[in-house]
Design an enzyme around this catalytic site. Structure first.
Site, PDB file in Angstrom:
ATOM      1  N   GLU A   9      -5.561  -1.871  -9.271  1.00  0.00           N
ATOM      2  CA  GLU A   9      -4.932  -0.581  -8.409  1.00  0.00           C
ATOM      3  C   GLU A   9      -5.602   1.050  -9.016  1.00  0.00           C
ATOM      4  OE1 GLU A   9      -1.626  -0.181  -4.910  1.00  0.00           O
ATOM      5  OE2 GLU A   9      -1.208  -0.533  -7.153  1.00  0.00           O
ATOM      6  N   CYS A  64       0.116   2.020  -1.252  1.00  0.00           N
ATOM      7  CA  CYS A  64       0.284   0.910  -1.208  1.00  0.00           C
ATOM      8  C   CYS A  64      -0.993   0.110  -1.172  1.00  0.00           C
ATOM      9  CB  CYS A  64       1.306   0.405  -1.654  1.00  0.00           C
ATOM     10  SG  CYS A  64       1.909   0.557  -0.246  1.00  0.00           S
ATOM     11  N   LYS A 122      17.249   5.699  -6.699  1.00  0.00           N
ATOM     12  CA  LYS A 122      16.838   6.234  -7.771  1.00  0.00           C
ATOM     13  C   LYS A 122      14.775   6.658  -7.321  1.00  0.00           C
ATOM     14  CE  LYS A 122      13.758   5.597 -11.197  1.00  0.00           C
ATOM     15  NZ  LYS A 122      13.047   6.670 -11.180  1.00  0.00           N
ATOM     16  N   GLU A 163       7.734  -4.931  -4.092  1.00  0.00           N
ATOM     17  CA  GLU A 163       7.070  -4.547  -3.576  1.00  0.00           C
ATOM     18  C   GLU A 163       5.702  -3.560  -4.617  1.00  0.00           C
ATOM     19  OE1 GLU A 163       4.128  -2.670  -2.771  1.00  0.00           O
ATOM     20  OE2 GLU A 163       4.321  -2.233  -0.862  1.00  0.00           O
TER      21      GLU A 163
END
Length: 498
Positions: free
Chosen positions: A392, A291, A177, A252
């Site tokens: 983040e 990331c 997906k 992750e």
């Protein structure tokens, strides 16, 4: 293939069972790039069923390793054949520059070739000395089974390859997906797998949102492993959903990555220029939507003013625009939501006392009017209690903190819930290695930032996730380990008298 037929199940392209579709928008001007199927739980169940049948009854798990490796190499060749087309599609869908899109295709090619080489060069198992010539004992590796792969919007093609290549190399079947925002290159990759000769049902694709598609994949009883790359909140939901069926989980979940610059790294003009240049690369590649972005600059106090002044000067000169335009260095953010999120983080930082040194606003001009553009931003005088330092952002925002001693630099760099990556800049090799050894991050660069190798593991400490991608460990994620103990001279044990 019709535009809305982007669900691939059992070797066939189809529309969503509900008939729902989604417009995929160009982040440079918010126009429609494509229309894709908006899959749901019914489509997900069908894809998992196809993958289950292909694993339990199909040839792929029992295909010789050399043949699986050959298919991966064919995929790599097809990727290079279509490099320009795929690079352009990734640039338009994700907003990155065309050159970044091309580099992504090259990195995807490297991943497929690496895992092909890795599996074909392995031995047939690890022989265990049982202490007797009558015992043959060996540890072997087998595919996990049906793998649910959920990928993020920032590196759609690259992240898909980091999961698909090892999953197929190990002999698994899969359902993938992609992000509902940037699915187009994943659809193209499935087409290449089919062209390369992958049997029907081995690789299935459902385009659609995390809820219900990703959620259903994570909880599905016929899924044996779920590998997720994305945000922390979604990752914890995936882990909870997978718990009831005790399936393997790999996560992750991003990072808040420090880039530590010691003054000795800038003792020469060349050293200073390089460190500033790399700090820009660390923070602003793909508009900071990475990331491993070095979004926390931690610079030695004595160097601060000179370093930040030059950093801000260069940040102001970064050329912003549509990623496919000549000379553009920084494209738009991926969506209106991501733009609003970035603006909110900058506003909160300024309210908490940060000093704006560059950027901090949308660029002006008619060419930016409808796109999701934001100027590269440098925030000085930041501290650990600020949200923009702790969380983040996933936007072109760089915060600046300072230190006076090596111990203080390490403490600041490790003062995060995450632990994905970090950088250390020093002209003293001993200091650089010493600090790198103390950082609690999965990847540490010394006098560099961002490069990765397909043969080296990628993943993080803390809330950056569990498990590893790439390298031998990246293949091991998609395998089960089995011990086969064979007695060549069986005899009665006489444990019980009878």
């Amino acid at each position: 293939m019709a535009e809305q037929h982007t669900i691939h199940v059992g070797g066939e392209w189809r529309a969503a069972a509900s008939g729902a579709t989604r417009d995929i928008l160009d982040p440079a001007d918010a126009t429609t790039l494509a229309v894709v199927a908006e899959g749901g739980a019914e489509d997900t169940d069908a894809a998992v069923a196809a993958a289950r049948t292909a694993f339990d009854e199909g040839p792929w798990p029992r295909t010789p390793v050399a043949e699986r490796a050959a298919l991966l190499r064919r995929v790599a060749d097809l990727l290079q054949r279509d490099r320009e087309k795929l690079g352009l599609l990734e640039s338009r869908d994700a907003g990155k520059t065309l050159e970044e899109g091309r580099v992504d295709v090259d990195c995807v090619t490297d991943a497929f070739r690496y895992f092909a080489d890795l599996v074909v060069n392995e031995s047939g198992g690890r022989v265990v000395d049982a202490g007797s010539p009558d015992i043959h004992s060996v540890v072997v590796h087998e595919p996990v089974g049906v793998c649910a792969l959920i990928t993020p919007w920032n590196y759609p093609l690259l992240q898909a390859s980091w999961k698909i290549a090892p999953a197929l190399a190990a002999g698994n079947t899969l359902v993938i997906k992609p992000s509902e925002i940037t699915p187009l290159t994943t659809v193209a990759l499935i087409d290449l797998l089919v062209e390369a000769g992958l049997p029907a049902g081995v690789a299935n694709l459902v385009t659609g949102p995390g809820d219900p598609v990703g959620a259903r994949m994570a909880e599905h009883p016929d899924v044996d492993l779920v590998s997720f790359t994305g945000g922390l909140v979604s990752g914890t939901k995936v882990m909870r959903a997978a718990a009831d069926t005790v399936k393997k989980v790999a996560l992750e979940l991003g990072g808040k990555n420090p880039n530590v610059v010691f003054a000795d790294a800038c003792a020469t003009e060349e050293g200073f220029d390089t460190a500033v240049d790399q700090a820009l690369n660390a923070a602003f590649i793909h508009s900071g939507q990475v990331c491993s972005a070095g979004s926390r600059l931690i610079v030695e106090e004595s160097l601060r003013e000179r370093f930040v002044a030059e950093l801000a000067r260069r940040a102001e000169r970064i050329r912003i625009g549509r990623g496919t335009d000549q000379g553009v260095e920084c494209g738009p953010l991926v969506s209106a939501r991501q733009l609003a999120r970035t603006e909110e983080y900058v506003a909160s930082a300024l309210a908490e006392g940060a000093v704006l040194r560059a950027g901090g606003e949308r660029p002006e001009g008619p060419q930016y009017a409808n796109g999701y553009f934001y100027r590269p931003t440098v925030l000085d005088h930041c501290h650990r209690t600020m949200r923009v330092v702790r969380e983040e952002v996933f936007g072109p925002v760089l915060t600046v903190e300072t230190f006076r001693t090596e111990d203080e630099a390490v403490a600041l760099a490790n003062d995060t819930e995450y632990g994905l990556a970090g950088g250390v800049w020093s002209a003293d090799p001993g200091r650089a290695r010493r600090v790198a050894g103390r950082l609690r991050h999965g990847t540490v660069w010394i006098n560099d930032f961002h490069p990765y190798l397909p043969q080296a593991e990628w993943g993080g400490f803390g809330k950056s996730g569990i498990g590893r991608e790439l390298g031998p460990s990246g293949l091991a994620e998609y395998r089960e380990t089995k011990h086969v103990y064979q007695n060549l001279a069986p005899r009665a044990v006489r444990w019980f008298a009878g």
